[in-house]
Design a protein around this motif. Structure first.
Motif, PDB file in Angstrom:
ATOM      1  N   VAL A 156       0.834  -1.203   0.000  1.00  0.00           N
ATOM      2  CA  VAL A 156       0.000   0.000   0.000  1.00  0.00           C
ATOM      3  C   VAL A 156       0.864   1.247   0.000  1.00  0.00           C
ATOM      4  CG1 VAL A 156      -1.733   1.322   1.269  1.00  0.00           C
ATOM      5  CG2 VAL A 156      -1.895  -1.176   1.174  1.00  0.00           C
ATOM      6  N   GLY A 157       0.542   2.155  -0.907  1.00  0.00           N
ATOM      7  CA  GLY A 157       1.210   3.443  -0.962  1.00  0.00           C
ATOM      8  C   GLY A 157       0.205   4.557  -0.736  1.00  0.00           C
ATOM      9  N   VAL A 158       0.688   5.693  -0.293  1.00  0.00           N
ATOM     10  CA  VAL A 158      -0.170   6.858  -0.052  1.00  0.00           C
ATOM     11  C   VAL A 158       0.331   8.013  -0.901  1.00  0.00           C
ATOM     12  CG1 VAL A 158      -1.024   8.489   1.667  1.00  0.00           C
ATOM     13  CG2 VAL A 158      -0.645   6.100   2.307  1.00  0.00           C
ATOM     14  N   VAL A 159      -0.602   8.697  -1.559  1.00  0.00           N
ATOM     15  CA  VAL A 159      -0.243   9.843  -2.384  1.00  0.00           C
ATOM     16  C   VAL A 159      -1.093  11.031  -1.950  1.00  0.00           C
ATOM     17  CG1 VAL A 159      -1.885   9.240  -4.210  1.00  0.00           C
ATOM     18  CG2 VAL A 159       0.095  10.657  -4.746  1.00  0.00           C
ATOM     19  N   SER A 160      -0.481  12.199  -1.933  1.00  0.00           N
ATOM     20  CA  SER A 160      -1.184  13.416  -1.513  1.00  0.00           C
ATOM     21  C   SER A 160      -0.954  14.512  -2.543  1.00  0.00           C
ATOM     22  CB  SER A 160      -0.689  13.872  -0.135  1.00  0.00           C
ATOM     23  OG  SER A 160       0.727  14.065  -0.149  1.00  0.00           O
ATOM     24  N   GLY A 161      -1.810  15.532  -2.506  1.00  0.00           N
ATOM     25  CA  GLY A 161      -1.629  16.635  -3.435  1.00  0.00           C
ATOM     26  C   GLY A 161      -2.821  17.567  -3.473  1.00  0.00           C
ATOM     27  N   LEU A 180      -3.268   3.706  -2.514  1.00  0.00           N
ATOM     28  CA  LEU A 180      -3.261   2.890  -3.725  1.00  0.00           C
ATOM     29  C   LEU A 180      -2.415   1.644  -3.474  1.00  0.00           C
ATOM     30  CD1 LEU A 180      -2.477   5.757  -6.270  1.00  0.00           C
ATOM     31  CD2 LEU A 180      -4.731   4.786  -5.792  1.00  0.00           C
ATOM     32  N   LYS A 181      -2.572   0.648  -4.338  1.00  0.00           N
ATOM     33  CA  LYS A 181      -1.764  -0.564  -4.227  1.00  0.00           C
ATOM     34  C   LYS A 181      -0.770  -0.647  -5.375  1.00  0.00           C
ATOM     35  CE  LYS A 181      -4.931  -3.456  -1.574  1.00  0.00           C
ATOM     36  NZ  LYS A 181      -5.623  -4.767  -1.487  1.00  0.00           N
ATOM     37  N   ILE A 182       0.434  -1.080  -5.047  1.00  0.00           N
ATOM     38  CA  ILE A 182       1.480  -1.232  -6.056  1.00  0.00           C
ATOM     39  C   ILE A 182       1.085  -2.348  -7.026  1.00  0.00           C
ATOM     40  CG2 ILE A 182       3.925  -1.703  -6.462  1.00  0.00           C
ATOM     41  CD1 ILE A 182       3.275   0.897  -4.908  1.00  0.00           C
ATOM     42  N   VAL A 183       1.329  -2.107  -8.308  1.00  0.00           N
ATOM     43  CA  VAL A 183       1.037  -3.063  -9.380  1.00  0.00           C
ATOM     44  C   VAL A 183       2.363  -3.524  -9.980  1.00  0.00           C
ATOM     45  CG1 VAL A 183      -0.160  -3.392 -11.582  1.00  0.00           C
ATOM     46  CG2 VAL A 183      -1.067  -1.780  -9.904  1.00  0.00           C
ATOM     47  N   SER A 184       2.461  -4.791 -10.360  1.00  0.00           N
ATOM     48  CA  SER A 184       3.685  -5.264 -11.007  1.00  0.00           C
ATOM     49  C   SER A 184       3.885  -4.533 -12.329  1.00  0.00           C
ATOM     50  CB  SER A 184       3.615  -6.770 -11.261  1.00  0.00           C
ATOM     51  OG  SER A 184       2.703  -7.065 -12.300  1.00  0.00           O
ATOM     52  N   ASN A 185       5.154  -4.307 -12.707  1.00  0.00           N
ATOM     53  CA  ASN A 185       5.419  -3.637 -13.979  1.00  0.00           C
ATOM     54  C   ASN A 185       4.927  -4.451 -15.163  1.00  0.00           C
ATOM     55  OD1 ASN A 185       6.669  -1.520 -12.576  1.00  0.00           O
ATOM     56  ND2 ASN A 185       8.214  -1.288 -14.192  1.00  0.00           N
ATOM     57  N   ASN A 186       4.897  -5.770 -15.013  1.00  0.00           N
ATOM     58  CA  ASN A 186       4.407  -6.611 -16.090  1.00  0.00           C
ATOM     59  C   ASN A 186       2.927  -6.336 -16.356  1.00  0.00           C
ATOM     60  OD1 ASN A 186       4.671  -8.820 -18.013  1.00  0.00           O
ATOM     61  ND2 ASN A 186       3.359  -9.985 -16.606  1.00  0.00           N
ATOM     62  N   GLU A 187       2.136  -6.253 -15.291  1.00  0.00           N
ATOM     63  CA  GLU A 187       0.705  -5.970 -15.459  1.00  0.00           C
ATOM     64  C   GLU A 187       0.492  -4.556 -15.974  1.00  0.00           C
ATOM     65  OE1 GLU A 187      -3.487  -6.667 -13.053  1.00  0.00           O
ATOM     66  OE2 GLU A 187      -1.583  -6.858 -11.983  1.00  0.00           O
ATOM     67  N   CYS A 188       1.313  -3.628 -15.490  1.00  0.00           N
ATOM     68  CA  CYS A 188       1.210  -2.242 -15.940  1.00  0.00           C
ATOM     69  C   CYS A 188       1.586  -2.126 -17.420  1.00  0.00           C
ATOM     70  CB  CYS A 188       2.117  -1.372 -15.087  1.00  0.00           C
ATOM     71  SG  CYS A 188       1.825   0.400 -15.248  1.00  0.00           S
ATOM     72  N   TYR A 189       2.635  -2.842 -17.812  1.00  0.00           N
ATOM     73  CA  TYR A 189       3.062  -2.832 -19.217  1.00  0.00           C
ATOM     74  C   TYR A 189       1.936  -3.301 -20.132  1.00  0.00           C
ATOM     75  CZ  TYR A 189       5.295  -4.409 -23.513  1.00  0.00           C
ATOM     76  OH  TYR A 189       5.607  -4.614 -24.834  1.00  0.00           O
ATOM     77  N   LYS A 190       1.240  -4.346 -19.720  1.00  0.00           N
ATOM     78  CA  LYS A 190       0.146  -4.874 -20.530  1.00  0.00           C
ATOM     79  C   LYS A 190      -0.966  -3.842 -20.699  1.00  0.00           C
ATOM     80  CE  LYS A 190       0.877  -9.740 -19.304  1.00  0.00           C
ATOM     81  NZ  LYS A 190       0.319 -10.909 -18.568  1.00  0.00           N
ATOM     82  N   ALA A 191      -1.234  -3.093 -19.633  1.00  0.00           N
ATOM     83  CA  ALA A 191      -2.301  -2.096 -19.693  1.00  0.00           C
ATOM     84  C   ALA A 191      -1.972  -0.963 -20.653  1.00  0.00           C
ATOM     85  CB  ALA A 191      -2.566  -1.544 -18.293  1.00  0.00           C
ATOM     86  N   TYR A 192      -0.667  -0.661 -20.821  1.00  0.00           N
ATOM     87  CA  TYR A 192      -0.262   0.494 -21.634  1.00  0.00           C
ATOM     88  C   TYR A 192       0.474   0.120 -22.919  1.00  0.00           C
ATOM     89  CZ  TYR A 192      -1.539   3.789 -17.954  1.00  0.00           C
ATOM     90  OH  TYR A 192      -2.235   4.554 -17.048  1.00  0.00           O
ATOM     91  N   ARG A 193       0.523  -1.165 -23.258  1.00  0.00           N
ATOM     92  CA  ARG A 193       1.378  -1.573 -24.386  1.00  0.00           C
ATOM     93  C   ARG A 193       1.010  -0.913 -25.703  1.00  0.00           C
ATOM     94  NH1 ARG A 193      -0.415  -7.875 -24.088  1.00  0.00           N
ATOM     95  NH2 ARG A 193      -2.663  -7.593 -24.354  1.00  0.00           N
ATOM     96  N   ASP A 194      -0.247  -0.523 -25.884  1.00  0.00           N
ATOM     97  CA  ASP A 194      -0.649   0.138 -27.131  1.00  0.00           C
ATOM     98  C   ASP A 194      -0.696   1.651 -26.987  1.00  0.00           C
ATOM     99  OD1 ASP A 194      -0.983  -2.317 -28.465  1.00  0.00           O
ATOM    100  OD2 ASP A 194      -3.009  -2.543 -27.652  1.00  0.00           O
ATOM    101  N   ILE A 195      -0.236   2.165 -25.834  1.00  0.00           N
ATOM    102  CA  ILE A 195      -0.354   3.598 -25.566  1.00  0.00           C
ATOM    103  C   ILE A 195       1.009   4.250 -25.354  1.00  0.00           C
ATOM    104  CG2 ILE A 195      -1.328   5.334 -23.995  1.00  0.00           C
ATOM    105  CD1 ILE A 195      -3.547   3.320 -23.368  1.00  0.00           C
ATOM    106  N   ASN A 196       1.794   3.701 -24.410  1.00  0.00           N
ATOM    107  CA  ASN A 196       3.077   4.301 -24.063  1.00  0.00           C
ATOM    108  C   ASN A 196       3.910   3.260 -23.318  1.00  0.00           C
ATOM    109  OD1 ASN A 196       4.561   6.917 -24.094  1.00  0.00           O
ATOM    110  ND2 ASN A 196       4.556   6.667 -21.878  1.00  0.00           N
ATOM    111  N   PRO A 197       5.219   3.216 -23.545  1.00  0.00           N
ATOM    112  CA  PRO A 197       6.034   2.201 -22.867  1.00  0.00           C
ATOM    113  C   PRO A 197       6.143   2.440 -21.364  1.00  0.00           C
ATOM    114  CG  PRO A 197       7.417   3.734 -24.102  1.00  0.00           C
ATOM    115  CD  PRO A 197       6.008   4.024 -24.499  1.00  0.00           C
TER     116      PRO A 197
END
Length: 267
Positions: A156-161, A180-197
């Protein structure tokens, strides 16, 4: 490449409305997720996030940042693109960025030389303040991670702003936060593979069902895991959308760069 909205600074409009290749001083309203407001979070006080600062451009909140030393602020490089140093200031020690606290000018800053405004890789920068901040209950430094420190998926991470409260939401004056919860880079890569590396210099976090996250104006703020500056709000698709991770600069990758350049700024 599809058009992105920069992380934690809430997006203004749809993905089609902003192209990350056109980042300039005129795009301060970052239709990226330059997370400016926290989505789905709660109002808080600066005493709970005393490392949080507002980076002000022409008297308006633009990005967040984190206190590391009395005169050193860590933020995102994209917050400084096409910006004149004399137009910037840092406001620390206040829950309401428009009132109270301590304002100081910036003596100089360093952006990572490999920062890529097309992909947001190497999105990290250091500000050297003109005057040193005085530590107290409302002003405190953040701890940096060790070099290449990893944060496990599910942590778990906390972000403020002070970012927008939604993609079409208002920009609050009061500080907000969410978890928020940390996501593996592999899962994140899949979510953005057609958008941005998604590169090794980045890390991701989310609430899978959406509704919590960063937006315009949150860019440069800290993602804190276990009282350590794990990530810096960088980019993402929209604000707090379901099944869409938010992408942060992975600070542990840059620990040696930070140490070297902070030393250089102090010379």
């Amino acid at each position: 490449m599809q058009q992105l909205l920069v992380l934690i600074v809430a997006l203004i409009g749809s993905v089609q409305s902003v192209n990350i290749t056109k980042l300039s001083a005129t795009s301060r309203k970052f239709n990226f997720h330059l997370r400016a407001r926290i989505v789905g979070g709660r109002q808080t006080t600066i005493e709970d996030f005393p490392y949080q600062v507002s980076i002000v451009h022409d008297r308006s909140h633009t990005c967040g940042g984190s206190i590391y030393k009395p005169d050193i602020i860590i933020t995102a490089a994209h917050c400084l693109v096409d910006i004149e140093m004399h137009d910037l200031a840092v406001v620390a020690g206040t829950t309401d960025w428009e009132g109270g606290g301590v304002e100081t000018s910036i003596r100089k800053f360093v952006m990572h030389p490999k920062f890529d405004p097309k992909t947001f890789d190497y999105d990290i920068a250091i500000l050297k303040l003109t005057d040193k901040l005085q530590y107290g209950p409302r002003i405190q430094p953040i701890t940096l991670p060790v070099y290449r420190q990893e944060f496990k998926p599910g942590s778990v991470g906390v972000v403020s702003g002070w970012g927008a409260l939604g993609e079409d939401g208002d920009d609050p004056d009061e500080l907000h936060f969410t978890s928020l919860k940390i996501v593996s880079n592999n899962e994140c890569y899949k979510a953005y593979r057609d958008i941005n590396p998604v590169t090794k210099n980045m890390m991701c976090a989310w609430i899978r069902k959406g509704g919590h996250g960063t937006c315009q104006g949150d860019s440069g703020s800290a993602l804190v895991v276990g009282n350590v500056l794990a990530g810096i709000v960088s980019w993402g698709l929209g604000c707090a959308r379901p099944n869409v991770p938010e992408v942060y600069t992975k600070v542990s990758t840059f620990r040696r760069w930070l140490d070297l350049n902070i030393k250089s700024l102090n010379n």
